[in-house]
Design a protein around this motif. Sequence first.
Motif, PDB file in Angstrom:
ATOM      1  N   LEU A 393     -23.379  -3.916 -39.219  1.00 41.23           N
ATOM      2  CA  LEU A 393     -23.339  -2.699 -38.421  1.00 41.23           C
ATOM      3  C   LEU A 393     -23.161  -3.036 -36.942  1.00 41.23           C
ATOM      4  N   VAL A 394     -22.333  -2.235 -36.259  1.00 46.97           N
ATOM      5  CA  VAL A 394     -22.035  -2.448 -34.843  1.00 46.97           C
ATOM      6  C   VAL A 394     -22.149  -1.132 -34.093  1.00 46.97           C
ATOM      7  N   GLY A 395     -22.835  -1.177 -32.974  1.00 50.63           N
ATOM      8  CA  GLY A 395     -22.830  -0.038 -32.062  1.00 50.63           C
ATOM      9  C   GLY A 395     -21.713  -0.218 -31.050  1.00 50.63           C
ATOM     10  N   ILE A 396     -20.845   0.765 -30.941  1.00 50.16           N
ATOM     11  CA  ILE A 396     -19.677   0.644 -30.060  1.00 50.16           C
ATOM     12  C   ILE A 396     -19.307   2.008 -29.502  1.00 50.16           C
ATOM     13  N   ASP A 397     -18.982   2.039 -28.205  1.00 53.29           N
ATOM     14  CA  ASP A 397     -18.479   3.260 -27.592  1.00 53.29           C
ATOM     15  C   ASP A 397     -16.990   3.392 -27.872  1.00 53.29           C
ATOM     16  N   GLY A 398     -16.552   4.608 -28.122  1.00 54.15           N
ATOM     17  CA  GLY A 398     -15.132   4.845 -28.298  1.00 54.15           C
ATOM     18  C   GLY A 398     -14.675   4.687 -29.727  1.00 54.15           C
ATOM     19  N   GLY A 399     -13.418   5.009 -29.943  1.00 52.86           N
ATOM     20  CA  GLY A 399     -12.842   4.919 -31.280  1.00 52.86           C
ATOM     21  C   GLY A 399     -13.080   6.181 -32.084  1.00 52.86           C
ATOM     22  N   THR A 400     -12.266   6.375 -33.110  1.00 50.39           N
ATOM     23  CA  THR A 400     -12.404   7.521 -34.004  1.00 50.39           C
ATOM     24  C   THR A 400     -12.649   7.020 -35.420  1.00 50.39           C
ATOM     25  N   PRO A 401     -13.343   7.790 -36.261  1.00 48.13           N
ATOM     26  CA  PRO A 401     -13.644   7.346 -37.627  1.00 48.13           C
ATOM     27  C   PRO A 401     -12.387   6.904 -38.372  1.00 48.13           C
ATOM     28  N   GLY A 402     -12.464   5.711 -38.981  1.00 51.60           N
ATOM     29  CA  GLY A 402     -11.334   5.164 -39.717  1.00 51.60           C
ATOM     30  C   GLY A 402     -10.461   4.226 -38.914  1.00 51.60           C
ATOM     31  N   GLN A 403     -10.626   4.224 -37.586  1.00 48.66           N
ATOM     32  CA  GLN A 403      -9.807   3.364 -36.730  1.00 48.66           C
ATOM     33  C   GLN A 403     -10.336   1.935 -36.759  1.00 48.66           C
ATOM     34  N   LEU A 404      -9.425   0.956 -36.679  1.00 49.67           N
ATOM     35  CA  LEU A 404      -9.795  -0.450 -36.549  1.00 49.67           C
ATOM     36  C   LEU A 404      -9.691  -0.860 -35.093  1.00 49.67           C
ATOM     37  N   ILE A 405     -10.761  -1.469 -34.589  1.00 54.10           N
ATOM     38  CA  ILE A 405     -10.818  -1.893 -33.189  1.00 54.10           C
ATOM     39  C   ILE A 405     -11.297  -3.333 -33.136  1.00 54.10           C
ATOM     40  N   GLU A 406     -10.664  -4.153 -32.314  1.00 50.53           N
ATOM     41  CA  GLU A 406     -11.110  -5.524 -32.099  1.00 50.53           C
ATOM     42  C   GLU A 406     -11.810  -5.614 -30.758  1.00 50.53           C
ATOM     43  N   CYS A 407     -12.986  -6.234 -30.751  1.00 44.92           N
ATOM     44  CA  CYS A 407     -13.755  -6.295 -29.514  1.00 44.92           C
ATOM     45  C   CYS A 407     -14.656  -7.520 -29.511  1.00 44.92           C
ATOM     46  N   THR A 408     -15.287  -7.759 -28.372  1.00 42.71           N
ATOM     47  CA  THR A 408     -16.239  -8.850 -28.223  1.00 42.71           C
ATOM     48  C   THR A 408     -17.651  -8.323 -28.432  1.00 42.71           C
ATOM     49  N   ILE A 409     -18.459  -9.071 -29.174  1.00 43.16           N
ATOM     50  CA  ILE A 409     -19.852  -8.696 -29.401  1.00 43.16           C
ATOM     51  C   ILE A 409     -20.679  -9.155 -28.206  1.00 43.16           C
ATOM     52  N   ASN A 410     -21.322  -8.202 -27.528  1.00 44.46           N
ATOM     53  CA  ASN A 410     -22.077  -8.504 -26.313  1.00 44.46           C
ATOM     54  C   ASN A 410     -23.545  -8.843 -26.578  1.00 44.46           C
ATOM     55  N   GLY A 411     -24.069  -8.412 -27.713  1.00 47.58           N
ATOM     56  CA  GLY A 411     -25.478  -8.633 -28.008  1.00 47.58           C
ATOM     57  C   GLY A 411     -25.874  -7.899 -29.265  1.00 47.58           C
ATOM     58  N   HIS A 412     -27.173  -7.686 -29.445  1.00 47.36           N
ATOM     59  CA  HIS A 412     -27.666  -6.909 -30.576  1.00 47.36           C
ATOM     60  C   HIS A 412     -29.029  -6.315 -30.229  1.00 47.36           C
ATOM     61  N   ASP A 413     -29.450  -5.346 -31.017  1.00 45.75           N
ATOM     62  CA  ASP A 413     -30.763  -4.724 -30.790  1.00 45.75           C
ATOM     63  C   ASP A 413     -31.697  -4.927 -31.980  1.00 45.75           C
ATOM     64  N   SER A 414     -31.460  -5.989 -32.759  1.00 45.04           N
ATOM     65  CA  SER A 414     -32.216  -6.353 -33.969  1.00 45.04           C
ATOM     66  C   SER A 414     -31.864  -5.487 -35.174  1.00 45.04           C
ATOM     67  N   ASP A 415     -31.179  -4.382 -34.937  1.00 45.32           N
ATOM     68  CA  ASP A 415     -30.736  -3.515 -36.031  1.00 45.32           C
ATOM     69  C   ASP A 415     -29.233  -3.617 -36.226  1.00 45.32           C
ATOM     70  N   LYS A 416     -28.518  -3.759 -35.140  1.00 48.92           N
ATOM     71  CA  LYS A 416     -27.057  -3.784 -35.191  1.00 48.92           C
ATOM     72  C   LYS A 416     -26.511  -4.607 -34.038  1.00 48.92           C
ATOM     73  N   LEU A 417     -25.264  -5.046 -34.196  1.00 51.71           N
ATOM     74  CA  LEU A 417     -24.552  -5.691 -33.107  1.00 51.71           C
ATOM     75  C   LEU A 417     -24.190  -4.662 -32.045  1.00 51.71           C
ATOM     76  N   LEU A 418     -23.966  -5.115 -30.824  1.00 51.46           N
ATOM     77  CA  LEU A 418     -23.583  -4.219 -29.739  1.00 51.46           C
ATOM     78  C   LEU A 418     -22.263  -4.684 -29.144  1.00 51.46           C
ATOM     79  N   ALA A 419     -21.311  -3.766 -29.080  1.00 52.89           N
ATOM     80  CA  ALA A 419     -20.005  -4.060 -28.489  1.00 52.89           C
ATOM     81  C   ALA A 419     -19.694  -2.929 -27.525  1.00 52.89           C
ATOM     82  N   ILE A 420     -20.133  -3.094 -26.297  1.00 56.04           N
ATOM     83  CA  ILE A 420     -19.988  -2.026 -25.310  1.00 56.04           C
ATOM     84  C   ILE A 420     -18.546  -1.949 -24.841  1.00 56.04           C
ATOM     85  N   ASP A 421     -17.997  -0.723 -24.846  1.00 55.79           N
ATOM     86  CA  ASP A 421     -16.613  -0.517 -24.425  1.00 55.79           C
ATOM     87  C   ASP A 421     -16.522  -0.626 -22.907  1.00 55.79           C
TER      88      ASP A 421
END
Length: 431
Positions: A393-421
């Motif tokens: 699971l990744v938390g990420i700003d932006g994108g629409t359901p079903g879209q594929l996005i490539e990004c850098t993982i900035n961190g995590h909150d112990s529940d999910k990865l974080l990829a801030i837009d």
Amino acid sequence: MAVDVVTFGCRLNTYESEVMKREADAAGLGTLENGAIIFNTCAVTSEAVRQARQAIRKARRDNPEARIIVTGCAAQTGADDFAAMDEVDLVLGNEEKLKSNSYRMLPDFGVNQFEKVRVNDIMEVRETASHMVDAIEGRARAFVQVQNGCDHRCTFCIIPYGRGNSRSVPMGGVVEQVKRLVGNGYNEVVLTGVDMTSYGPDLPGNLRLGKLVKTVLKEVTDLQRLRLSSIDSIEADEDLMEALATEKRLMPHLHLSLQSGDNMILKRMKRRHLRENSIEFCENVRRIRPDIVLGADIIAGFPTETDEMFENSIRIVEECGLTHLHVFPFSPREGTPAARMPPVNRRIVKARAARLRAAGDAAYLSHLHGLVGTRQKILIEREGLGRTEGFTLVGIDGGTPGQLIECTINGHDSDKLLAIDSGNDSNRRAA
């Protein structure tokens, strides 16, 4: 009014609910003045059945004039129990729920419980047809049924009596369904079934799951991501292993039906593998696909399980390198051999389940740490959330359901990865 389908349980139920909705609409249920609510139930645990019954009662309170239909595995295995509920108008079996004729001529209100039931012997069903759907409502990824039923009789499991014996969807039907969904905009498709790695022997040519996977990827060139639902690793065939090693569009994530890490408990469950088989499989698949992410189902507190036996299940989390755990406190299902075995004290069962979950949480946290700073291709599931190729699971700003996005993982909150837009192409781009 539209037909409302409430789905419990597995991905196969989710797929079948789309078929049910279409067939119920074709039968005219959507034209009923007060609407219709169909419950597609699960029978995997007693708790799943309880939740379904609770939801049915609430639906009747909220919709006193609606027609309520109950189907799915819990209805197949416990038809009379649901028919005895005053809130229920009709009970359909797992085979009947997929046919529009089953929804025609609903019985009048006030009939006795026997007139409510349309459930045939699921063991007499010999084929599984390809039911075409255009979309999976509310889902960013699509599910495709490739197989139904199970020929095995694990001592804890009621599902074969709800689904019948194993039967496969013809390969051409699977390919056409995947093409249809990809043509409608889905970037990711999940193949699903009750015992998916048993796919094929009942079809001409003695096919196996690996051949199906290779054929789907070859014939549907526009498919970006193909994923498998739960598999039984002891049945993984050579073509499937080769596909994992060579096909990058086959996602590096497997969820294994392990159930226990102790050989005596596995024997009493009537599983077909030993702990050594599980460890060897995980080592092999990690060797051929180093980025593989592994999950597993494990039952805590199976009857006769001692402290020493349970410790073997704890150890197998690390020995197999498991990341995503589904932990089930043992729940006796009436009609199964395990329900008659000497039970473990419920307090101990709950404590063991908590320890397994803690072991799984620790493994998952280590997995999150290891992905910080990496580039990941993410499928957006809903606003603010997506999944990596390894199903993390990744938390990420932006994108629409079903879209594929490539990004850098900035961190995590112990529940999910974080990829801030960050709003620039160096950190995020459409994939």
